[in-house]
Design an enzyme around this catalytic site. Sequence first.
Site, PDB file in Angstrom:
ATOM      1  N   TYR A 251       0.857  -1.191   0.000  1.00  0.00           N
ATOM      2  CA  TYR A 251       0.000   0.000   0.000  1.00  0.00           C
ATOM      3  C   TYR A 251       0.892   1.241   0.000  1.00  0.00           C
ATOM      4  O   TYR A 251       1.968   1.221  -0.580  1.00  0.00           O
ATOM      5  CB  TYR A 251      -0.969  -0.071   1.193  1.00  0.00           C
ATOM      6  CG  TYR A 251      -2.183   0.802   1.028  1.00  0.00           C
ATOM      7  CD1 TYR A 251      -2.987   0.707  -0.111  1.00  0.00           C
ATOM      8  CD2 TYR A 251      -2.521   1.750   1.982  1.00  0.00           C
ATOM      9  CE1 TYR A 251      -4.090   1.529  -0.288  1.00  0.00           C
ATOM     10  CE2 TYR A 251      -3.624   2.576   1.825  1.00  0.00           C
ATOM     11  CZ  TYR A 251      -4.399   2.457   0.685  1.00  0.00           C
ATOM     12  OH  TYR A 251      -5.486   3.281   0.510  1.00  0.00           O
TER      13      TYR A 251
ATOM     14  N   LYS B  92     -20.654 -20.185  -9.640  1.00  0.00           N
ATOM     15  CA  LYS B  92     -19.971 -20.051 -10.934  1.00  0.00           C
ATOM     16  C   LYS B  92     -18.535 -19.584 -10.720  1.00  0.00           C
ATOM     17  O   LYS B  92     -17.601 -20.053 -11.391  1.00  0.00           O
ATOM     18  CB  LYS B  92     -20.752 -19.057 -11.800  1.00  0.00           C
ATOM     19  CG  LYS B  92     -20.354 -19.039 -13.263  1.00  0.00           C
ATOM     20  CD  LYS B  92     -20.843 -20.282 -13.962  1.00  0.00           C
ATOM     21  CE  LYS B  92     -20.614 -20.227 -15.456  1.00  0.00           C
ATOM     22  NZ  LYS B  92     -21.724 -19.604 -16.176  1.00  0.00           N
TER      23      LYS B  92
END
Length: 390
Positions: free
Chosen positions: A36, A91
Amino acid sequence: MDYAKEALRYHAEWNGKLETVPKMPIQNRDDLSIAYTPGVAAPCLEIQKDPKLSYTYTGRGHTIAVISDGSAILGLGNIGPEAGMPVMEGKCVLFKALSGLDAIPLCLNTQDTDELVHIISSLEPSFGGINLEDIAAPRCFEVEKRLQEKMQIPVFHDDQHGTAIVVSSAIVNALRLVKKENPNIVINGAGSAGCAIARLLLDLELGNVILVDKQGILEKNMELTSGQRALIDRLNIHHRTGTLSDALKNADVFIGVSAGHIVSKEMIQSMNEKAIVFAMANPIPEIGPEDAKEAGAYVVGTGRSDHPNQINNLLAFPGIFKGALDAQATKINDEMKKAAVFAIASLISEEELSPDNIIVSALDPRVVPAVSKAVQQAAKDSGVIRKWDR
């Protein structure tokens, strides 16, 4: 096993089938500063200078969005976006397990075509591809078409094209087995899947196609959807009229993507010898496999895993997206779909081909590599590879 009972128990226990797992440790200040701020600014600025580096410095190139509006969930219908989320999560699990691709489930709280196109197209910078799922016809046709025109990443409505690809693979092998050319093919169910199957079979020149819905054999003078209207001039070259029963007389192939228990033994008996019957309504087929065989069908397939010749989209979408993303394709075009058809069909050798073995198992480890390789090559050959001009 009572699958419904066990699914409820496990879904509650899992509290969702997906989680985010970081690739890097965050154990000290250096880790934090690289992952970060301030370190993360470096890849941001490199991507700003050269957008293709988003495929190097982020997970975009191996991440799919699985998107639904909740309007046509499995066989359950318009149950809404919240109720569709377990399917979209499922899925995504399949994408990861079979192709290694990451996938994010997104269920949108709108069924307005313009809103869907706007929201989905705005997601382009975050994903390598878009898998549209369980969007009702005819809206699905326009949504997909407009997104393909607007976006520079692959957009693929699996209920249409995944189904069409796997059915076509099974037809290729079934016709090899029965040694028929230019067969008469009847498709019952003229929604998204039925129209896509008809179009791909015609594009592959696998036979003459009659498309049937509740109105009967589709004709020009009927009230047709946009998907049906786009096909009507290519259908029913012998100008048959009437009901499904009329359509099946002297037919060679029946493909059902409709409803259970609507085909009788007598209707199968009216078909030609060595008839091919794919009764794919779920969970109840148009005709039971045993009844179809007793009536004289030579090859029988269903959408179910408890019978031979399961025709399952799982054979198509993981490898298709992997091939498209590996190639950095901007779309999934007809050439890539056709390549997938023959890649799947090729996995059943001449020696293995039999009435109970015309399509490979969806869990066969050869499937994704074969489909991915074929699709990637077709993308390159057809020139739909990303060209960066910014």
